[in-house]
Write an enzyme that holds these catalytic residues in place. Structure first.
Site, PDB file in Angstrom:
ATOM      1  N   HIS A 145      -6.875   9.294   1.256  1.00  0.00           N
ATOM      2  CA  HIS A 145      -6.836   9.693   2.656  1.00  0.00           C
ATOM      3  C   HIS A 145      -6.223  11.093   2.718  1.00  0.00           C
ATOM      4  O   HIS A 145      -5.406  11.474   1.880  1.00  0.00           O
ATOM      5  CB  HIS A 145      -5.961   8.679   3.417  1.00  0.00           C
ATOM      6  N   GLN A 225      -3.261   0.457   3.488  1.00  0.00           N
ATOM      7  CA  GLN A 225      -4.332  -0.531   3.534  1.00  0.00           C
ATOM      8  C   GLN A 225      -4.013  -1.753   2.678  1.00  0.00           C
ATOM      9  O   GLN A 225      -4.858  -2.647   2.540  1.00  0.00           O
ATOM     10  CB  GLN A 225      -5.642   0.106   3.059  1.00  0.00           C
ATOM     11  N   LYS A 248      -1.497  -0.699  11.566  1.00  0.00           N
ATOM     12  CA  LYS A 248      -2.559  -1.374  10.822  1.00  0.00           C
ATOM     13  C   LYS A 248      -2.180  -2.809  10.468  1.00  0.00           C
ATOM     14  O   LYS A 248      -2.976  -3.525   9.863  1.00  0.00           O
ATOM     15  CB  LYS A 248      -2.881  -0.588   9.549  1.00  0.00           C
TER      16      LYS A 248
END
Length: 430
Positions: A145, A225, A248
């Site tokens: 990212h 993630q 998230k």
């Protein structure tokens, strides 16, 4: 907080109880809405997860009954706010198996957490283990990212160090063949994603950390993630820093976490100066508080941290092993279902082994923005673009990708809705 009871006799993922996904969905008010006249199918949790009622209620209660600043008051509200804020830190520490809550630094997001380490390295003076300069190297990967690329580029520009990276194979795995050449005596730090936000790849750690230890390099993981989806144990990972973000993992925006080994945080120079991060201040000089306060200058995101603590409670009540297996089954189903769509190319691993519930793809001849708009017209919410990971798009020769990302509240029926939506895209574009 309301916990999720797993009924007696519920089916198992091996030894892991299977949770009731419909009961989980009932905790998320937004999942009951419609989009363009269709039941909403939310497949963008890799970008931002939805929030359960328990998190919403906890934050509302804080504002209604306990709102005050932390660490600066002896009055009742200040004490309550401080206890809730530090209680959230303790919950996060336990969630990732940190040795002590003092290893958990609250940040604005994962991006800020990574930048703290990068700027601390450029602030470190001669003799510091964090000092970096010409001849030194930082190693990242091609699948990162932007938040784990740009800070290191800027660090290298400030200090004269060199940025290097692991490549990615055609199958979407890290290419570790040049490991010993890439991670060498000049390497100061290796920073890479534990789980790719674009390819869904779960990256290995033991070979990289072993090599880093051999040459005296530090290891940092972007776990944004990973922490929401799989059990993450920092002691087991044997790395030096991890970064992740609350929004998230069923928590609010505006809150993230930098975890670091306590001895490393204690040796790191501060990045932001101001209130709360000091020990003593005179007009001539200041001394600094021990971590984590050293890295939390000014009024922190109090309600957001408390909301993150409630999210940790919620995920713990569901069970991270159960979440991992739920997503693994969904991903297996989705990979098979998407393989039936003519002209669809999946990026990253095409088997559920060593991958998470994020699937990026291209539909031959249709720009991802068009795919996303048509899917939205039938209520299916996906992400399109380069997903703040443009180098991986360049690696695979596409300008952008369409990404569907799953979470604990995603159902097989929603995967079916995605496939039906893609059939609609193909009909529109012939």
């Amino acid at each position: 907080m309301t916990t999720i009871a797993i009924p007696q006799g519920m089916p198992q993922y091996g030894d892991v109880p299977r949770f009731d996904v419909e009961k989980v969905r009932a905790d998320f008010p937004i999942l009951g809405r419609e989009v363009n006249g269709h039941p909403m199918v939310y497949l963008d949790s890799g970008n931002t997860s939805q929030k359960p009622q328990q998190v919403i209620d906890t934050m509302r209660e804080h504002f209604e009954r306990h709102n005050a600043n932390v660490a600066r008051s002896v009055h009742q509200l200040g004490t309550e706010a401080t206890e809730a804020y530090e209680g959230a830190r303790a919950k996060v520490a336990a969630f990732i198996n940190a040795a002590t809550p003092d290893e958990v630094v609250f940040t604005k997001n994962a991006t800020e957490a990574i930048n703290i380490v990068a700027y601390a390295m450029s602030n470190a003076g001669p003799g510091s283990s964090f000092n970096i300069g010409p001849g030194d190297e930082i190693v990242i990967s091609e699948m990162e990212h932007h938040s784990n690329i740009v800070p290191w580029q800027l660090l290298c520009e400030r200090t004269g160090a060199t940025l290097r990276w692991f490549g990615v194979t055609d199958a979407g795995r890290l290419d570790l063949s040049p490991l010993e050449e890439l991670v060498n005596e000049r390497t100061k730090l290796v920073s890479y994603a534990l789980v790719s936000n674009t390819l869904g790849t779960i990256n290995p750690t033991s070979a990289i950390t072993t090599r880093a230890r051999e040459v005296g390099a530090l290891v940092m993981l972007d776990a944004s993630q990973a922490v929401p989806h799989i059990p993450v144990d920092v002691a087991d990972l044997d790395v030096d820093f991890i970064a992740f973000t609350g929004h998230k993992m069923c928590g609010p925006t505006g809150i993230g976490v930098l975890w670091g080994r306590h001895e490393l945080l204690a040796a790191m120079p501060p990045v932001l100066g101001g209130g709360s991060m000091i020990e003593t201040v005179t007009l001539e000089r200041s001394t600094f508080a021990p971590p984590p306060a050293r890295f939390e200058a000014g009024t922190p995101p109090i309600a957001e941290a408390i909301g993150l603590g409630a999210a940790v409670d919620y995920l713990t009540s569901v069970g991270m092993e159960a979440i991992r297996w739920h997503e693994k089954e969904l991903t297996t189903y989705a990979l098979d279902a998407l393989a039936t769509v003519p002209g669809l190319r999946i990026f990253g691993p095409t088997t559920p082994v060593g991958r998470g519930g994020t699937i990026s793809f291209d539909l031959n001849g249709v720009h991802p923005h068009d795919v996303g708009q048509i899917l939205d017209s039938v209520g299916v919410e996906v992400r399109v673009g380069h997903h703040c990971a443009r180098p991986i798009c360049v690696r695979y020769g596409v300008p952008a990708m369409t990404r569907a990302s799953f979470y604990l509240y995603t159902t097989v029926g929603e995967v079916d809705a995605l496939v039906r939506g893609l059939e609609q895209v193909r009909r529109v574009f012939g």
